[in-house]
Design an enzyme around this catalytic site. Structure first.
Site, mmCIF file in Angstrom:
data_model
loop_
_atom_site.group_PDB
_atom_site.id
_atom_site.type_symbol
_atom_site.label_atom_id
_atom_site.label_comp_id
_atom_site.label_asym_id
_atom_site.label_seq_id
_atom_site.Cartn_x
_atom_site.Cartn_y
_atom_site.Cartn_z
ATOM 1 N N ARG A 1 -4.240 -142.819 -39.781
ATOM 2 C CA ARG A 1 -5.424 -142.969 -40.746
ATOM 3 C C ARG A 1 -4.416 -143.394 -42.139
ATOM 4 O O ARG A 1 -5.290 -143.667 -43.246
ATOM 5 C CB ARG A 1 -6.430 -142.090 -40.955
ATOM 6 C CG ARG A 1 -7.639 -142.579 -40.290
ATOM 7 C CD ARG A 1 -8.354 -141.517 -40.560
ATOM 8 N NE ARG A 1 -10.165 -141.630 -40.309
ATOM 9 C CZ ARG A 1 -10.819 -141.384 -39.294
ATOM 10 N NH1 ARG A 1 -10.190 -141.270 -38.290
ATOM 11 N NH2 ARG A 1 -12.153 -141.582 -39.515
ATOM 12 N N ARG B 1 -26.798 -143.645 -37.664
ATOM 13 C CA ARG B 1 -26.089 -142.573 -36.984
ATOM 14 C C ARG B 1 -26.542 -141.156 -37.113
ATOM 15 O O ARG B 1 -26.720 -140.546 -35.955
ATOM 16 C CB ARG B 1 -24.740 -142.736 -36.974
ATOM 17 C CG ARG B 1 -23.908 -142.635 -35.853
ATOM 18 C CD ARG B 1 -22.501 -142.976 -35.826
ATOM 19 N NE ARG B 1 -21.727 -142.415 -37.075
ATOM 20 C CZ ARG B 1 -20.355 -142.624 -36.842
ATOM 21 N NH1 ARG B 1 -19.839 -143.338 -36.127
ATOM 22 N NH2 ARG B 1 -19.659 -142.208 -37.935
ATOM 23 N N ARG C 1 -16.396 -142.761 -47.229
ATOM 24 C CA ARG C 1 -15.622 -143.013 -46.281
ATOM 25 C C ARG C 1 -15.015 -144.210 -46.230
ATOM 26 O O ARG C 1 -13.826 -144.667 -45.882
ATOM 27 C CB ARG C 1 -16.259 -142.466 -44.841
ATOM 28 C CG ARG C 1 -16.519 -141.121 -44.974
ATOM 29 C CD ARG C 1 -17.497 -140.493 -43.914
ATOM 30 N NE ARG C 1 -16.723 -140.656 -42.695
ATOM 31 C CZ ARG C 1 -17.568 -140.926 -41.524
ATOM 32 N NH1 ARG C 1 -18.672 -141.276 -41.526
ATOM 33 N NH2 ARG C 1 -16.898 -141.363 -40.331
ATOM 34 N N LYS D 1 -15.208 -148.139 -32.898
ATOM 35 C CA LYS D 1 -13.937 -147.773 -32.086
ATOM 36 C C LYS D 1 -14.121 -146.629 -30.861
ATOM 37 O O LYS D 1 -13.609 -146.869 -29.814
ATOM 38 C CB LYS D 1 -13.095 -146.965 -33.210
ATOM 39 C CG LYS D 1 -12.406 -147.809 -34.362
ATOM 40 C CD LYS D 1 -11.463 -147.218 -35.128
ATOM 41 C CE LYS D 1 -11.725 -145.969 -35.533
ATOM 42 N NZ LYS D 1 -12.888 -145.827 -36.755
ATOM 43 N N ARG E 1 -25.190 -138.708 -38.230
ATOM 44 C CA ARG E 1 -24.190 -137.597 -38.099
ATOM 45 C C ARG E 1 -24.221 -136.815 -39.636
ATOM 46 O O ARG E 1 -24.430 -137.376 -40.660
ATOM 47 C CB ARG E 1 -22.852 -137.996 -37.941
ATOM 48 C CG ARG E 1 -22.070 -137.268 -37.075
ATOM 49 C CD ARG E 1 -20.978 -137.691 -36.545
ATOM 50 N NE ARG E 1 -19.723 -138.311 -37.496
ATOM 51 C CZ ARG E 1 -18.932 -139.127 -37.015
ATOM 52 N NH1 ARG E 1 -18.755 -139.449 -35.835
ATOM 53 N NH2 ARG E 1 -17.970 -139.220 -38.114
#
Ligand code: AMP
Length: 199
Positions: A89, A128, A141, A13, A130
């Site tokens: 969300r 990723r 998540r 996104k 993070r």
């Protein structure tokens, strides 16, 4: 043009909303970025959000809505429209957004949902690196997404503004699908930027 992006973590996104915002000449607001910036700057609202951010949990609705309302109210924001990446969300956030936009007489015109199979998401997120991308946090998540955010697709589908996008493919392929979806939306001319980059 006023559009929200819905999609699980790792769906791309952020990348795609950046491209689309540039293409349309509108603002791109990522609540994840805004919250991380507020945390890193030591702002009060950012410190309140920090524990949730770090745990990969949703930041409480009132904090997120407050930050969004601040941004929407600022003078350099959004005359031509905006894209929201990662907001709303939850259903209460979606309702709060509708209320805010009603005040500005500027309803949402589109909700773009990114569809990506779970195993692809997991692989992307694991790479990723993070701080909220360790294995347990990723699982959590994704579960939170399924429970809290995915139901928004019905909310927007009932309004006729939902478009689903197959988000597996190269950046260019996904962007082309995105543009097609945006072109199929009914846009209020007064909101400025139009699909195709005219404004
Ligand atoms: P993102 O960058 O969109 O993946 O968001 C990273 C983190 O920011 C999420 O895991 C949440 O902790 C928080 N966050 C971002 N947007 C929202 C939102 N709309 N509601 C609640 N928490 C959010």
């Amino acid at each position: 043009m006023r559009i929200v992006f819905i999609g699980p973590p790792g769906a791309g996104k952020g990348t795609q909303s950046g491209h689309l915002a540039e293409h349309l000449g509108v603002k791109n607001l990522s609540t994840g970025d805004v919250l991380r910036e507020a945390r890193d700057a030591g702002e009060e609202i950012g410190l309140k959000a920090a524990e949730y951010l770090d745990a990969g949990e949703l930041v409480p609705d009132d904090i997120v809505v407050e930050i969004v309302a601040q941004r929407l109210g600022s003078s350099d924001c959004c005359q031509k429209g905006y894209l929201f990446d990662g907001f709303p969300r939850t259903l209460p956030q979606a309702e709060a957004l509708d209320e805010l936009l009603e005040k500005h007489s500027a309803p949402l015109e589109g909700a773009l949902e990114f569809i990506v199979p779970l195993e692809v998401l997991f692989e992307r997120l694991s790479k990723r690196g993070r701080s909220d991308d360790d294995e347990e946090t990723i699982k959590q998540r994704l579960q939170i997404y399924a429970d809290m955010t995915k139901p928004l697709d019905e909310y927007y589908e009932n309004r006729g503004i939902l478009r689903r996008i197959d988000a597996v493919g190269s950046e260019e392929e996904v962007f082309a699908r995105l543009l097609k979806a945006v072109e199929s939306l009914e846009v209020d001319d007064a909101s400025g930027a139009q699909p195709g980059g005219k404004s």
